[in-house]
Design a protein around this motif. Structure first.
Motif, short mmCIF file in Angstrom:
data_model
loop_
_atom_site.label_atom_id
_atom_site.label_comp_id
_atom_site.label_asym_id
_atom_site.label_seq_id
_atom_site.Cartn_x
_atom_site.Cartn_y
_atom_site.Cartn_z
N ARG A 174 32.38 120.83 67.85
CA ARG A 174 31.06 121.28 67.62
C ARG A 174 31.00 121.87 65.93
N VAL A 175 29.97 121.41 65.24
CA VAL A 175 29.54 122.02 64.00
C VAL A 175 28.46 123.09 64.32
N ILE A 176 29.32 124.26 63.90
CA ILE A 176 28.45 125.47 64.30
C ILE A 176 27.68 125.86 62.60
N GLY A 177 28.45 125.46 61.74
CA GLY A 177 27.67 125.96 60.60
C GLY A 177 27.79 124.73 59.15
N ASN B 32 22.69 119.75 65.41
CA ASN B 32 22.70 118.30 65.73
C ASN B 32 22.90 117.49 64.66
N LEU B 33 23.84 116.67 64.71
CA LEU B 33 24.34 115.99 63.83
C LEU B 33 23.58 114.66 63.34
N LYS C 81 20.67 117.30 57.87
CA LYS C 81 20.15 117.54 56.60
C LYS C 81 18.77 118.30 56.55
N GLU C 82 17.84 117.92 57.65
CA GLU C 82 16.63 118.60 57.51
C GLU C 82 16.98 119.99 57.79
N ALA C 83 18.01 120.34 58.65
CA ALA C 83 18.24 121.82 59.24
C ALA C 83 18.75 122.57 58.00
N LEU C 84 19.70 121.94 57.14
CA LEU C 84 20.31 122.52 55.94
C LEU C 84 19.14 122.60 54.71
N GLN C 85 18.36 121.72 54.73
CA GLN C 85 17.34 121.98 53.76
C GLN C 85 16.42 123.11 54.05
N ASN C 86 16.24 123.38 55.22
CA ASN C 86 15.35 124.76 55.65
C ASN C 86 16.19 125.91 55.96
#
Length: 813
Positions: free
Chosen positions: A498-501, A516-517, A521-526
């Motif tokens: 799992r990627v947690i951060g 969610n891989l 990108k959207e999660a990181l942008q926000n």
């Protein structure tokens, strides 16, 4: 006959009560049942809170009482037809009037006696049972009976002792003459022989249900709550926890004692002797099977569950004056007993130098004062030390009747915790081996429970929790590969990765359940603002087992964080060469810290991207081989450049192409200056057992000084245009000799150098194409014909695959 008990959440509101009545109706179709109900959710806590407020002359008790009254009247209106509400409204109003009078007395006297508290505490059950009984009378013809007329107990008001002979007789007499299919009774409350209201203490409604079941020789006692049985661990902490289908009385008591809140140990006592089965069921998912509790389970699993208690304090009494002197333990436990302090865990070394006990944190200060006073004389003579207390602890426990028949369970438990850097402060294990308990730091509880659950209940699937920094070319490819292979890894390698951060230089984002891989990108942008220290601190606070930090950058600042990760048992996987090519002392320290804290430190991609160069070298050294000489082409970018450079294209354009295709670092001068290759041969030399620093590597650069001195890419590329003639001359000289240009790294006789060489057609390096790397290891076992490793040595895809391979290596340990 069966006895069904419904907890506070099951009867918290009218909708829940309707669900309860549906369950009761269905159960009564087959046989006679007794229904024991708790107070509506959190009512008892609110009553006690209001009582304490009143005794402290705090008018806030009135608001609490009004809120409770409003909730109960609303429930009546929603459950019972208008024309039939008068009796239950009158009864409810009468009880609230009594409560108001009692609270006024507490307010005026500023006093709350145990007797008064007992009377107040039982009102919740009296209210809920009467309301539910009236609702059930209309729908299923239920009868109501006040438990205070059947259960007789002592006047130890908040923890009464039941007179079982008298209680059993009263219950049997009443139910033998009662033909109702359903009888609803309040839990928790009882009455003394003198007719005064008393209560049965913590878990009292469960206890009431067990008393009825034992008195009536019930076929089964059902405990209906808001979970589908007893779980292998707390499902709020361990997401993979699952229901235990069948468990023994003793196992249930052990789990209950160590924090499983579904039932309380006293509940089991009345039914234990009569071997009446208990079933834990979910009111809101009644179709679930739940957990069956009987004398024996028939299941061979050694560990049935893992439980824990938080807010624990460790009290240690130690001193040389204790050795061989009888009575120290007696005095210690007697002093605590006389002041009503419950001891949860005890451990004593065979040397008799110390006794360590675990108690609730709230009792810690009181216990310290009591014990220091009890041993004041010995402390004064320095035979024993003043009591030492440690707060902020938790107890974790493995529970299972069959553990005694399986060797090595303790070793597996402590090994799993040790690998995840969970420090054990105290251990207790009885001779029956039904419980193995350990005291740990409370901040490690979640990690410890998940670690043990994975070890004993999910042995075939290991979870890795990744924290990824750097999501450029390599990082993006790495995440894509993870997403693509997720199902394969779980099915074939039994790895749940799992990627947690995720972090870049601007923002970072975390999700403890796994990002969610497909949309990272959207999660990181926000995400929130990123910082190197903040990323580490968040990982430490999340504190997951098998945590791995993945560095896909070429940042020196990021590489300086590795030691902090390793010291907190967080593995490090990196393609960043700076740390392993840094000062020798730092390289040694990182290796030492990795071993000390059992945190993997893998950097296969430092040399050869995805090629197994470092891993092969480590295996040679580990098996006793010794490296004498290394010859290598270690720069995929430089190999690409000189394989494509000739008189038909400028050196500038070839370098630009290499960067555009992802073969070079973001700063191509790192590759072309030779510093990157120097770092790689340094790493190989160090992994071979030689002690070198970067300044010991002779770097014969082919770049003009002006190119080397540039500060940014624009001026660097401009210098390449300026010195095109210089590069063409280098190429022509090699062509005239029918040689090819290769940037070669060499190590021999404890010395290393890197530089551009003219390679003849007979040399293994001559036909090296594209961005391939090649390494020749000359060792004791390969003195004349070297061990050769050759393949693609640059590019985002192969570098990402090398990082992926290191992550899998950690998972396979």
């Amino acid at each position: 006959m069966k006895v069904l008990k419904f907890g506070g959440t099951s009867v918290a509101n009218s909708d829940n009560i309707k669900q309860v009545l549906s369950i009761v109706s269905k159960a009564s179709e087959k046989e006679q049942i007794v229904v024991v109900v708790s107070a509506m959710g959190k009512t008892t806590d609110a009553l006690i809170h209001a009582a304490n407020a009143a005794a402290q002359k705090n008018n806030a008790y009135k608001a609490t009482l009004q809120e409770l009254e409003k909730h109960h009247f609303n429930t009546i209106k929603e459950l019972i037809p208008v024309q039939e509400q008068s009796e239950v409204i009158s009864y409810t109003k009468q009880l609230f009037n009594q409560l108001e009078t009692i609270y006024e007395g507490c307010f005026l006297l500023q006093e709350l006696t145990p007797k008064t508290l007992a009377k107040i505490s039982g009102f919740g059950e009296l209210l809920s049972s009467f309301i539910i009984a009236k609702a059930a009378k209309n729908s299923i013809g239920a009868n109501y009976k006040d438990s205070r007329e059947l259960i007789i107990a002592s006047d130890d008001y908040n923890n009464a002792l039941v007179d079982f002979d008298l209680t059993f007789k009263k219950c049997q007499d009443y139910f033998s003459n009662n033909g109702a299919r359903v009888t609803i009774v309040p839990g928790f409350v009882a009455r003394t022989k003198e007719g005064k209201t008393t209560t049965l203490g913590r878990g009292g409604s469960d206890y009431s249900a067990a008393i009825y079941a034992a008195a009536l020789d019930a076929k089964e006692l059902q405990i209906w709550t808001d979970v589908s049985g007893m779980f292998t661990a707390n499902p709020k902490v361990v997401k993979q926890a699952h229901e235990i289908p069948h468990i023994s009385y003793h196992e249930a008591m052990e789990l209950s004692h160590f924090g499983a809140k579904v039932i309380y140990p006293p509940t089991i006592q009345p039914v234990l002797q009569k071997e009446i089965p208990i079933v834990i069921k979910n009111t809101f998912q009644p179709e679930d099977k739940g957990t069956l509790i009987t004398k024996e389970t028939g299941l061979n699993k050694p560990v049935k569950g893992i439980s824990h208690i938080n807010e624990i304090a460790l009290i240690t009494l130690e001193g040389v004056g204790m050795v061989g002197i009888p009575g120290f333990s007696k005095r210690l436990f007697e002093a605590l007993y006389l002041h009503d302090i419950n001891v949860i865990l005890i451990t004593q070394a065979s040397s008799e130098l110390s006794i360590c006990i675990a108690i609730h944190e709230n009792d810690a200060e009181k216990a310290v004062a009591i014990v220091n006073d009890a041993f004041a004389y010995e402390v004064q003579l320095k035979k024993v030390k003043p009591v030492f207390v440690e707060k902020g602890m938790s107890i974790i426990a493995l529970v299972g009747d069959q553990m005694k028949n399986h060797q090595g369970l303790s070793g597996k438990m402590f090994s799993a915790l040790g690998k995840n850097n969970v420090n054990i402060r105290a251990i207790a294990q009885g001779a029956s081996e039904k419980n193995i308990s350990a005291v740990i730091d409370e901040k490690d509880t979640k990690k410890a429970l998940n670690t043990l659950h994975e070890r004993f209940f999910e042995e075939r699937v290991k979870q890795l929790n990744l924290f990824v920094t750097g999501v450029g070319n390599v990082g993006e490819k790495f995440l894509a590969q993870l997403q693509q292979q997720k199902k394969f890894l779980k099915k074939n390698l039994k790895l749940n990765i799992r990627v947690i951060g995720i972090s870049n230089s601007r923002t970072m984002v975390f999700d403890e359940s796994g990002l969610n891989l497909n949309s990272w990108k959207e999660a990181l942008q926000n995400g929130e603002k990123a910082s190197l220290e903040g990323f580490l601190e968040r990982i430490k606070s999340i504190n997951l087992r098998n945590s791995v930090f993945v560095d896909n950058t070429a940042s020196e600042a990021v590489s300086k964080m590795y030691e902090g990760y390793l010291r907190h048992n967080i593995g490090v996987v990196t393609c960043n060469k700076i740390a392993c090519a840094s000062d020798l002392e730092n390289y040694r320290r990182l290796k030492f810290v990795s071993r000390k804290y059992n945190a993997p430190f893998l950097f296969e991609t430092n040399v050869g991207a995805g090629l197994p160069i470092i891993d092969t070298l480590k295996n040679l050294i580990a098996s006793g081989d010794r490296v004498h000489k290394i010859q290598a082409v270690l720069s995929g970018s430089l190999n690409f450049v000189f394989n494509n450079f000739d008189e038909s294209i400028t050196f500038h354009d070839v370098v630009q192409q290499a960067q555009n295709e992802g073969y070079t670092e973001p700063d191509p001068k790192i590759d072309l200056s030779g510093i990157d290759v120097a770092r790689k041969i340094l790493i190989l030399a160090r992994e071979s057992g030689y002690e070198l620093n970067l300044e010991d590597i002779e770097n014969n650069s082919f770049l003009p000084k002006e190119s080397l001195d540039t500060k940014e890419n624009e001026s660097f590329y401009a210098s390449l245009h300026k010195y095109e003639e210089h590069f063409q001359e280098i190429y022509q000289k090699a062509k005239d000799k029918e040689c090819r240009l290769k940037y070669v790294a060499e190590f021999a006789n404890g010395k290393a150098n890197v530089g551009l060489q003219q390679i003849e057609a007979t040399h293994p390096f001559y036909n090296l194409e594209g961005s391939d790397n090649i390494v020749l290891f000359y060792t004791d076992r390969y003195p004349q014909q070297p061990l050769i490793i050759k393949g693609a040595g640059a590019g985002a895809e192969v570098t990402a695959s090398g990082i992926f391979a290191d992550v899998i290596r950690i998972g396979n340990v």
